[in-house]
Design a protein around this motif. Structure first.
Motif, PDB file in Angstrom:
ATOM      1  N   GLU A  36       0.848  -1.187   0.000  1.00  0.00           N
ATOM      2  CA  GLU A  36       0.000   0.000   0.000  1.00  0.00           C
ATOM      3  C   GLU A  36       0.879   1.230   0.000  1.00  0.00           C
ATOM      4  O   GLU A  36       1.812   1.318   0.779  1.00  0.00           O
ATOM      5  N   PRO A  37       0.594   2.181  -0.873  1.00  0.00           N
ATOM      6  CA  PRO A  37       1.368   3.416  -0.791  1.00  0.00           C
ATOM      7  C   PRO A  37       1.034   4.146   0.500  1.00  0.00           C
ATOM      8  O   PRO A  37       0.030   3.853   1.154  1.00  0.00           O
ATOM      9  N   VAL A  38       1.922   5.089   0.818  1.00  0.00           N
ATOM     10  CA  VAL A  38       1.652   5.955   1.961  1.00  0.00           C
ATOM     11  C   VAL A  38       0.283   6.563   1.732  1.00  0.00           C
ATOM     12  O   VAL A  38      -0.015   6.982   0.611  1.00  0.00           O
ATOM     13  N   ALA A  93      -2.612   8.112   0.502  1.00  0.00           N
ATOM     14  CA  ALA A  93      -2.511   9.106  -0.544  1.00  0.00           C
ATOM     15  C   ALA A  93      -3.188  10.389  -0.128  1.00  0.00           C
ATOM     16  O   ALA A  93      -4.274  10.375   0.433  1.00  0.00           O
ATOM     17  N   GLY A  94      -2.545  11.485  -0.405  1.00  0.00           N
ATOM     18  CA  GLY A  94      -3.142  12.781  -0.121  1.00  0.00           C
ATOM     19  C   GLY A  94      -4.144  13.133  -1.194  1.00  0.00           C
ATOM     20  O   GLY A  94      -3.870  13.948  -2.067  1.00  0.00           O
ATOM     21  N   ALA A  95      -5.267  12.459  -1.185  1.00  0.00           N
ATOM     22  CA  ALA A  95      -6.260  12.749  -2.213  1.00  0.00           C
ATOM     23  C   ALA A  95      -6.715  14.188  -2.070  1.00  0.00           C
ATOM     24  O   ALA A  95      -6.775  14.712  -0.957  1.00  0.00           O
ATOM     25  N   PRO A  96      -7.010  14.816  -3.189  1.00  0.00           N
ATOM     26  CA  PRO A  96      -7.422  16.226  -3.099  1.00  0.00           C
ATOM     27  C   PRO A  96      -8.614  16.367  -2.162  1.00  0.00           C
ATOM     28  O   PRO A  96      -9.552  15.577  -2.216  1.00  0.00           O
ATOM     29  N   PRO A 132     -15.336  18.117  -5.177  1.00  0.00           N
ATOM     30  CA  PRO A 132     -16.741  18.304  -4.820  1.00  0.00           C
ATOM     31  C   PRO A 132     -17.564  17.070  -5.143  1.00  0.00           C
ATOM     32  O   PRO A 132     -17.067  16.122  -5.738  1.00  0.00           O
ATOM     33  N   ASN A 133     -18.780  17.073  -4.746  1.00  0.00           N
ATOM     34  CA  ASN A 133     -19.755  16.128  -5.269  1.00  0.00           C
ATOM     35  C   ASN A 133     -19.482  14.699  -4.847  1.00  0.00           C
ATOM     36  O   ASN A 133     -19.729  13.779  -5.587  1.00  0.00           O
ATOM     37  N   ARG A 134     -18.898  14.531  -3.661  1.00  0.00           N
ATOM     38  CA  ARG A 134     -18.702  13.152  -3.189  1.00  0.00           C
ATOM     39  C   ARG A 134     -20.047  12.585  -2.789  1.00  0.00           C
ATOM     40  O   ARG A 134     -20.909  13.307  -2.299  1.00  0.00           O
ATOM     41  N   LEU A 162     -29.143  12.084 -10.238  1.00  0.00           N
ATOM     42  CA  LEU A 162     -28.528  11.528 -11.427  1.00  0.00           C
ATOM     43  C   LEU A 162     -29.265  10.269 -11.881  1.00  0.00           C
ATOM     44  O   LEU A 162     -29.621  10.117 -13.044  1.00  0.00           O
ATOM     45  N   LEU A 163     -29.497   9.400 -10.919  1.00  0.00           N
ATOM     46  CA  LEU A 163     -30.183   8.159 -11.248  1.00  0.00           C
ATOM     47  C   LEU A 163     -31.611   8.438 -11.691  1.00  0.00           C
ATOM     48  O   LEU A 163     -32.090   7.874 -12.661  1.00  0.00           O
ATOM     49  N   THR A 191     -31.810   9.622 -15.272  1.00  0.00           N
ATOM     50  CA  THR A 191     -31.606   8.625 -16.317  1.00  0.00           C
ATOM     51  C   THR A 191     -32.788   7.668 -16.404  1.00  0.00           C
ATOM     52  O   THR A 191     -33.034   7.091 -17.439  1.00  0.00           O
ATOM     53  N   ALA A 196     -20.605  16.949 -28.175  1.00  0.00           N
ATOM     54  CA  ALA A 196     -19.629  18.014 -28.410  1.00  0.00           C
ATOM     55  C   ALA A 196     -18.315  17.421 -28.927  1.00  0.00           C
ATOM     56  O   ALA A 196     -17.713  17.937 -29.866  1.00  0.00           O
ATOM     57  N   LEU A 197     -17.883  16.321 -28.315  1.00  0.00           N
ATOM     58  CA  LEU A 197     -16.628  15.704 -28.744  1.00  0.00           C
ATOM     59  C   LEU A 197     -16.745  15.198 -30.181  1.00  0.00           C
ATOM     60  O   LEU A 197     -15.833  15.364 -30.982  1.00  0.00           O
TER      61      LEU A 197
END
Lengths: 485, 477
Positions: free
Chosen positions: A21-23, A25-28, A32-34, A40-41, A44, A386-387
């Protein structure tokens, strides 16, 4: 367990295999939006929220984008035909040592208000190393200046040059050619323009090509040279380079080819059987090619930088505009005339239809790319849509990269130094030139719809001849001296 | 599909135009029967070994859950991730997982969702094996050696551990191999190089660390390219690669997330995080460093592969046709040890196919060399040995003097190169001709390009996915 690097716990049995396991991780922390967005569901799964008009709009946009991509990608692929493989490239050239001459040639050179360049062109043609050449200069009865120049040339080369006066009204190139055809005696009839600069050995190689392939038509290379004159002349020069160096070979292979206007050689019997050129068509060269292809005639294209016929671009953007309008309108006429319907297979007919409509499709590509960019910037569409609307840009950008490569090769082949400024012009000129082509295509459609079908002649002044009337490019000059010697 | 052996069928190629598909397939099988005889057992063994006990070992880890959940979100939520997609990795890897699970209905087949994704990556590895076979044949390995390459690639303990783990690297490997296969095409190079660039672009957008292979791919492509068409083939390939890379930027731009801003994710933040915010893996000298624990795990799995792989990489530097791949393996190995760098656990996955190729290639070369020596040095014999017979038959088939032991130099100072692209390669002889002064070598510019170390200085390193509370928890019943 030992690692190659560190010895540790050498006596203990292997431990469990755990993924290190890495140290932590310093996830940001500011993501937002966790957490699952319940909306959303619902969105759809909610059938009532389905917006059919939006879906129709998106579908249209996507279809448009894919259509444009197909047009741009096929154009690119055909443009690159000669470089597909080493074998293809080798097959596009003349053979190194030509066969002994077997055919006799008649060269038709129509000239109209071209007294500045015609004389020299006739001299060059008369200096051909091929032993059996008849040259017919065709001048109008209302054009005494050009006629005088032609007569002087005939006096200089009495055994080779003849003059035919065209008295048709109104005058155009196919009529002039048809006027001269009965005087032709050679097995093969070739066409040159009054401003062309022709290599003295060209006919020997063309003759050899006829012998090797048993072709009915051989199309030689034509190359505009003055790429430094202006931004659009650079683009025009490259168009010719890719067309004759590569694209035409593709058409020859596909047995459907719009021929070029000069350095084109046709067996006289085939021409006479077809009553010569179509006098009403604005792109008589294309029309003849389509007609012969539809009859199943074998057409061969050969390109070699050494034997290419050198020309100049039209003198002004306006005359290029008129020339392009005429070509596009000519393509439209050929499409309407429908000779291509005689092609044997459905796929060939589809191809013919697509090809003859190409100037307009290309024009559409040019116009719609900015449109789709605007749509993306100002219309709110889903990310995927758009893409997808950007996809047509991909072949366009690859084309640009290929053009840059082609300009470098052009400079190397013809001994012209290509400067950074030229590359910049090439890149910056892309969009304006596309718009220019689109305008010419639109004008052609308008003219054809209104029934305006008069011939707009392109003027030539000899800009590709380096200094005045005397100098020609070193290679033909040297060769001519050898011939004289 | 003549590509399976990397060469053309020995029988004259019949225009397959109007023949029925069944007849065409039969002809294809006939033409490739020897390749099929060698390759299909390898694939069968590999498939069994990699699929049995798919859910039992190895232990599932959080990354697997993350990627599986993201693939699930693509088809079920219409989003790139089940949380906000924050540009941790380019999304093409799990988009492919999503495509696989959607097309085959894999989520419905397994009661643990991660196993559906495991199945997808095993399939990717099997596809990679076929491509690895083609590549091995291209670089001149004999059929047995190419089969050995595939076998090592599929059943090495390292492979067994990692090929079934849902790592994006597994998705990217077939694309990387395809890029190399197409880059070594001798015919139709324009289309092949364009395809190679696209495949490499897909590999990089599946797993960004694969960008490290770019210098070697460029080297291989330059070396294979015909001088006459190079200007165009390489321009098209380069521009396509740039465009595909650009599409990732475009994605961010279209979503309005190119640059960092308040209250939103951005591509820039993602890259900054990957390149600078993460802690390094520590140093080799520290027994408890992450680097040492990662290396220790690999070592514990398969010491034989690691030792043989590195040794044959060094040996392969002296074999012209394997040199780029040796440089790739050694370059990736050295890059791993750079000070302060971060080495992700699945980093080894990209090394597996090339390590297998080098082990089998060098071994095959050694065998061929010994046989050749035996054939020449064993005194009078009643008949020629098998290897010399084969070598001679290759010589006659290649029809070029350079296939023979005495390499004739042309007037330009280059060795005449057998036209192996035009008909077929000479697997055994090519290995065997490495013993000659220049064998197949083109002692020209391509040969001099051999200084590339296969590394780039600044490359995003991979980070395992953020530890999410629900990673791996999404399952369908």
């Amino acid at each position: 367990m030992t690692t190659p690097f560190i010895v540790r716990h050498s006596d203990s049995p292997p431990g469990p295999l755990l993924t290190p396991e890495p140290v932590p991780a310093g996830a940001p922390t500011d993501v937002p939006n966790r957490g699952l967005d319940t909306g959303l569901l619902d969105a759809t799964r909610d059938g009532t929220a389905f917006d059919w008009s939006a879906v129709a709009g998106y579908s249209a946009l996507v279809l448009l984008a894919l259509g444009l991509t197909v047009v741009a990608a096929t154009t690119l692929w055909w443009m690159l035909y000669a470089w597909r493989s080493k074998g293809t490239l080798e097959s596009t050239g003349f053979s190194r040592t030509p066969h002994a001459p077997t055919s006799t040639f008649t060269l038709l050179v129509p000239g109209r208000h071209e007294e500045e360049v015609l004389g020299q062109t006739l001299d060059t043609l008369a200096a051909q190393t091929h032993p059996h050449v008849q040259i017919i200069a065709i001048v109008g009865d209302d054009d005494p200046g050009t006629e005088a120049v032609a007569r002087e040339a005939a006096a200089r080369h009495p055994d080779r040059v003849q003059v035919v006066v065209d008295d048709s009204v109104p005058k155009n190139k196919p009529k002039a050619l048809n006027r001269a055809l009965p005087f032709a005696t050679g097995d093969v009839v070739g066409v040159f323009d009054a401003e062309d600069e022709v290599h003295p050995d060209l006919l020997r190689h063309i003759d050899s090509r006829f012998t090797e392939t048993g072709a009915v038509v051989v199309q030689g290379g034509v190359q505009l040279m003055n790429f430094r004159t202006s931004w659009w002349s650079l683009r025009n020069v490259l168009e010719y380079y890719f067309w004759f160096r590569s694209r035409l070979h593709f058409h020859a292979g596909a047995n459907f080819i719009p021929l070029g206007g000069n350095t084109v050689f046709v067996r006289r019997d085939a021409l006479e059987r077809n009553h010569g050129w179509d006098a009403e068509c604005l792109a008589e060269d294309c029309e003849l090619g389509v007609r012969l292809s539809s009859q199943g005639a074998k057409v061969v294209v050969a390109y070699s930088p050494d034997y290419v016929t050198r020309e100049e671009t039209p003198g002004s953007l306006k005359s290029l505009y008129k020339q392009r309008t005429r070509w596009n309108q000519g393509f439209l006429q050929v499409l309407r005339k429908g000779e291509w319907r005689a092609l044997p297979t459905r796929s060939q007919r589809t191809f013919a239809r697509y090809l003859l409509a190409m100037p307009f499709l290309q024009a559409a590509t040019g116009l719609l790319i900015p449109l789709s960019v605007c749509l993306i910037l100002f219309a709110k569409v889903p990310t995927v849509v758009a893409l997808l609307t950007f996809v047509p840009l991909a072949p366009t950008l690859v084309t640009l990269a290929v053009e840059v490569a082609g300009l470098g090769e052009f400079g190397r082949l013809y001994g012209e130094k290509v400067r950074a400024r030229d590359y910049a012009r090439l890149i910056l000129g892309t969009v304006p030139f596309q718009v220019f082509l689109a305008l010419a295509a639109l004008r052609a459609v308008f003219r054809e719809a209104r029934g305006t079908r008069n011939w707009e002649k392109t003027e030539h002044t000899g800009a590709h001849r380096e200094t005045g009337t005397e100098a020609v490019s070193p290679a033909p000059e040297a060769a001519r001296q050898q011939v004289a010697a | 599909m003549t590509a399976l052996t990397g060469t053309r069928a020995p029988t004259p190629v019949v225009r397959a135009g109007r023949r029925r598909p069944a007849a065409r397939a039969a002809a294809w099988v006939r033409a490739h029967r020897r390749a099929l005889v060698w390759l299909s057992p390898v694939l069968a063994v590999g498939a069994v070994v990699n699929l049995v006990n798919l859910g039992g070992a190895p232990q599932r880890i959080d990354d697997e859950g993350t990627y599986t959940a993201q693939a699930w979100a693509v088809t079920n939520l219409g989003e790139l991730a089940h949380y906000t997609y924050w540009y941790d990795h380019p999304p093409l890897g799990w988009l492919q997982l999503a495509a696989y699970t959607e097309l085959t209905g894999a989520f419905a087949r397994w009661d643990v969702a991660v196993l559906a994704a495991r199945e997808a990556v095993v399939v990717a590895s099997l596809i990679a094996t076929v491509l690895l076979w083609v590549l091995a044949r291209r670089v001149g390995l004999s059929r047995p050696a190419a089969a050995a390459t595939g076998l090592i690639f599929l059943v090495s303990p390292l492979a067994l551990q990692f090929h079934r783990t849902v790592y994006l690297d597994n998705v990217a490997v077939p694309w990387l191999l395809l890029a190399f296969v197409l880059a070594t095409n001798r015919n139709r190079q324009l289309a092949a190089f364009a395809g190679s660039a696209v495949a490499f672009g897909v590999a990089v957008l599946s797993k960004e660390t694969f960008l490290l292979a770019l210098p070697v791919l460029v080297w291989v492509m330059l070396r294979a390219s015909h001088r006459e068409t190079r200007r165009y083939t390489l321009s098209v390939a380069a521009s396509l690669l740039v465009l595909i890379g650009g599409s990732y930027l475009l994605l961010a731009a279209v979503k309005g997330e190119l640059f960092s801003g308040a209250d939103r994710v951005s591509l820039m933040d993602g890259i900054v995080f990957q390149l600078s915010s993460r802690a390094g893996s520590g140093s080799l000298t520290d027994p408890d460093s992450l680097l040492n624990r990662t290396l220790g795990m690999w070592w514990q799995l398969d010491q034989v592969f690691i030792v043989l792989g590195l040794l044959s990489a060094v040996a392969a530097l002296f074999l012209r046709r394997l040199r780029p791949y040796a440089a790739l393996v050694l370059g990736l190995a050295l890059f791993m040890l750079r000070p302060g760098g971060y080495v992700p656990v699945p980093y080894v996955i990209a090394l597996l196919p090339f390590g297998a190729l080098l082990i089998a290639g060098v071994a095959g070369d050694a065998v061929a060399r010994l046989r050749a020596r035996g054939a020449t040095g064993a005194g009078p014999r009643t008949g020629p040995s098998r290897s010399s017979r084969r070598a001679r038959s290759w010589r006659s088939r290649c029809g070029a003097p350079s296939c023979a032991a005495s390499c004739s130099r042309t007037s330009t100072g280059r060795c005449a190169r057998p036209r192996h692209g035009s008909r077929r390669t000479c697997p055994v002889t090519s290995a065997w001709s490495w013993t000659t002064p220049c064998g197949w070598t083109w002692c020209g510019p391509a040969g001099t390009a051999g200084t590339s170390s296969g590394t780039t200085s600044s490359t995003p390193t991979r980070r395992s996915a953020p530890s999410l509370p629900t990673a791996g928890a999404i399952s369908t019943t």
